[in-house]
Design a protein around this motif. Structure first.
Motif, PDB file in Angstrom:
ATOM      1  N   SER A  57       0.821  -1.207   0.000  1.00  0.00           N
ATOM      2  CA  SER A  57       0.000   0.000   0.000  1.00  0.00           C
ATOM      3  C   SER A  57       0.861   1.266   0.000  1.00  0.00           C
ATOM      4  CB  SER A  57      -0.918  -0.004   1.224  1.00  0.00           C
ATOM      5  OG  SER A  57      -1.697   1.169   1.275  1.00  0.00           O
ATOM      6  N   VAL A  60       2.824   1.383  -3.917  1.00  0.00           N
ATOM      7  CA  VAL A  60       2.150   1.492  -5.218  1.00  0.00           C
ATOM      8  C   VAL A  60       1.221   2.698  -5.243  1.00  0.00           C
ATOM      9  CG1 VAL A  60       2.276  -1.012  -5.451  1.00  0.00           C
ATOM     10  CG2 VAL A  60       0.157   0.029  -4.596  1.00  0.00           C
ATOM     11  N   SER A  64      -4.387   1.005  -6.475  1.00  0.00           N
ATOM     12  CA  SER A  64      -4.086   0.305  -7.732  1.00  0.00           C
ATOM     13  C   SER A  64      -3.809  -1.186  -7.555  1.00  0.00           C
ATOM     14  CB  SER A  64      -2.868   0.950  -8.407  1.00  0.00           C
ATOM     15  OG  SER A  64      -1.680   0.691  -7.672  1.00  0.00           O
ATOM     16  N   PHE A  65      -3.706  -1.677  -6.323  1.00  0.00           N
ATOM     17  CA  PHE A  65      -3.316  -3.071  -6.115  1.00  0.00           C
ATOM     18  C   PHE A  65      -4.483  -4.010  -6.350  1.00  0.00           C
ATOM     19  CE2 PHE A  65      -2.305  -6.613  -2.978  1.00  0.00           C
ATOM     20  CZ  PHE A  65      -1.420  -7.253  -3.835  1.00  0.00           C
ATOM     21  N   GLN A  66      -4.324  -4.892  -7.332  1.00  0.00           N
ATOM     22  CA  GLN A  66      -5.286  -5.966  -7.590  1.00  0.00           C
ATOM     23  C   GLN A  66      -4.632  -7.268  -7.146  1.00  0.00           C
ATOM     24  OE1 GLN A  66      -8.664  -6.257  -8.851  1.00  0.00           O
ATOM     25  NE2 GLN A  66      -8.113  -8.171  -7.835  1.00  0.00           N
ATOM     26  N   GLU A  67      -5.050  -7.747  -5.999  1.00  0.00           N
ATOM     27  CA  GLU A  67      -4.422  -8.951  -5.448  1.00  0.00           C
ATOM     28  C   GLU A  67      -4.843 -10.185  -6.219  1.00  0.00           C
ATOM     29  OE1 GLU A  67      -4.883  -9.224  -1.257  1.00  0.00           O
ATOM     30  OE2 GLU A  67      -3.799 -11.137  -1.087  1.00  0.00           O
ATOM     31  N   ALA A  95      -0.259  -4.101  -9.814  1.00  0.00           N
ATOM     32  CA  ALA A  95      -0.429  -2.752  -9.278  1.00  0.00           C
ATOM     33  C   ALA A  95       0.164  -1.761 -10.264  1.00  0.00           C
ATOM     34  CB  ALA A  95       0.237  -2.626  -7.910  1.00  0.00           C
ATOM     35  N   SER A  96       0.139  -0.487  -9.890  1.00  0.00           N
ATOM     36  CA  SER A  96       0.760   0.562 -10.695  1.00  0.00           C
ATOM     37  C   SER A  96       1.720   1.360  -9.820  1.00  0.00           C
ATOM     38  CB  SER A  96      -0.290   1.510 -11.287  1.00  0.00           C
ATOM     39  OG  SER A  96      -1.126   0.837 -12.205  1.00  0.00           O
TER      40      SER A  96
END
Length: 535
Positions: A57, A60, A64-67, A95-96
């Motif tokens: 967290s 990134v 944007s974090f897609q687990e 993520a980005s």
């Protein structure tokens, strides 16, 4: 303490599987969010360390974090009823960073100390989904390492010992020629995680809370009888400053995230793209008057090469790699008119700029990094040669030095040679672009040759000097005669050096050629992945 899953009425179950499955999905997700439990997380925080979810967290772009694989772990059941889940000790996904996608993952130390977990498919850490994601989608990979790797307890679990390489480094090695790989050692890394930290293009660790080694203090004491602390064995003083195992050190985890974001800002997404162009508004024609005075009149007096580099590059664009290792050479990423460049500069404040074994290793790896990711190289040269003497020979300085020459001659990116003062011998040869345009520009303070005149005269004119009435006077006389012939302007007359410039013209001169080379760099994309970047 585990919390039981809420029960469902027969009416809810009759309403359909989808309706019934939502509470269970929410429960399983909540269990994953708790990591190793409140007590384990509290102990982790007491040590001044963030959890893996807090690290992701903090690093990134927000939200944007897609687990991927959040439900992976070990379910605990009371009969058929789920009462809790111990999540797998690895968190990863997409993520980005800086609005560009990355694959990112790291060990969860609050669950079994981040030790490896095996299921139908590995999540990451050494191979696994996160590395497949980086490979298949050609994305940078960020590893947040905080685990001790395998354990002998796995023998009990499996009923047999496994041969090394069951979860090998095959994909990790492949990625070194495809995408930028960043490894951050966030805690204690030993065994496999430590090895994974080395298989990267750039690595960083955190002061006071990070250590990295092949095996920890208990193994060292048992095998060698040496009692050492984790910090003595693999803290930044050893891993960064002395061994160069890890590239940079951060003051804390927040600073670590800043360094990761900064490093990635210079990198392309993969070897099939060019690095991003970021214009700072700095004028191409900026000429710093201080450059005309930075080199002292005395040839033996050192000066601040880092200051010189900062005055030539785009303002505030210099990011130094391995600043505390191999300090006779300065390596940094920077920008010139917004384009990313790699800068290698000799440091006259250390050994007079002579290349020792550590500096040679540092230079070699940096050339490979820049060549892999289409980053032109600028050499700011002030090198009297390779380090000499008994200690230098015992350290294999010549072998490592010639490997840096070998790698430099294999580089395919444009290389620009700027001779500031000394450029001698094989070390000087390693700063040139013999298989490319071989553009060499020099300041009026430049000098070059097979070896410095002082040492060369003593060897070549030994008999003449010894037979003179005043040997020291004769030696100085010969040196003066040869130095007059060694003027850089004599070489320029023969077009042996392409240009001698006013030091203040260095920035605009280089920017013109770097801008012109962009088309050449574009044509090399996609020809072949540049495998062979050594950790």
């Amino acid at each position: 303490m585990m919390t039981s899953l809420p029960t469902h009425s027969s009416e809810a179950l009759a309403a359909g599987a989808d309706a019934a499955s939502l509470p269970e999905l929410s429960f399983r997700r909540a269990q994953a969010e708790q990591l190793g439990g409140a007590a384990s997380v509290a102990r982790h925080h007491e040590q001044g360390r963030l959890t893996i979810r807090e690290r992701i967290s903090g690093l990134v772009d927000e939200g944007s974090f897609q687990e991927v694989g959040k439900l992976t772990g070990q379910g605990h059941y009371d009969g058929d009823k789920l009462v809790g889940v111990t999540p797998a000790p690895y968190v990863m996904g997409l993520a980005s960073i800086g609005n560009r996608p990355v694959a990112i993952g790291g060990e969860d130390f609050t669950v079994r100390g981040g030790t490896s977990w095996s299921g139908d498919r590995k999540k990451g850490g050494q191979g696994g989904f996160v590395e497949d994601l980086a490979h298949q989608y050609r994305l940078p990979l960020v590893n947040l390492i905080d685990g001790a790797g395998g354990s002998v307890t796995s023998i009990n679990r499996r009923g047999h010992s496994v041969f090394p390489g069951v979860h090998g480094f095959e994909r990790s090695v492949q990625l070194m020629g495809e995408v930028p790989v960043v490894c951050a050692v966030m805690g204690t890394a030993a065994g496999g995680p430590a090895g994974r930290a080395i298989l990267s293009h750039w690595s960083v660790m955190v002061k006071n809370t990070s250590q990295v080694f092949a095996a920890g203090p208990p193994v060292v004491e048992r095998s060698l009888g040496q009692k050492v602390t984790k910090e003595e064995l693999g803290g930044p003083g050893i891993a960064v400053d002395m061994a160069g195992t890890i590239d940079n050190v951060a003051t804390d985890e927040k600073h670590c995230f800043e360094l990761i974001r900064r490093y990635l800002s210079y990198m392309p997404q993969n070897v099939w793209e060019l690095p991003p162009v970021v214009h700072s508004g700095d004028r191409v024609d900026r000429c710093e008057d201080a450059l005309a005075r930075i080199v002292p009149e005395s040839r033996r007096t050192p000066y601040d090469m880092k200051k010189l580099v900062r005055m030539v590059a785009d303002l505030d664009s210099v990011f130094e790699i391995q600043p505390s290792f191999g300090k006779a050479v300065i390596t940094c990423l920077a920008r010139m008119n917004g384009k990313v460049v790699g800068i290698i500069a000799n440091n006259p404040m250390i050994y007079g700029g002579a290349i020792d074994v550590r500096a040679a290793r540092k230079q070699t790896h940096f050339v490979e990094l820049c060549d892999c990711f289409h980053i032109p190289l600028i050499f700011f040269v002030d090198v009297p040669g390779f380090m000499v003497g008994k200690d230098a020979e015992a350290a294999a300085t010549l072998r490592e030095g010639m490997r840096s020459v070998y790698v430099g001659l294999q580089a395919t990116v444009p290389i620009y040679t700027v001779v500031i003062r000394k450029c001698y011998g094989m070390a000087g040869m390693g700063t040139t672009d013999k298989n490319g345009l071989d553009l060499k520009i020099a300041w009026p303070s430049a000098e070059w040759g097979s070896l410095p005149i002082e040492g060369g005269v003593a060897a070549a004119f030994r008999k003449d000097i010894a037979s003179a009435a005043d040997p020291k006077s004769r030696e100085r006389e010969i040196e003066a005669e040869l130095r007059a012939l060694a003027s850089p302007y004599r070489t320029a007359e023969a077009f042996g050096v392409e240009e001698i410039i006013d030091p203040r013209e260095t920035r605009p001169y280089l920017c013109r050629f770097i801008d012109a080379a962009q088309g050449r760099l574009q044509t090399t994309l996609g020809q072949k992945p540049k495998f062979g970047v050594r950790p």
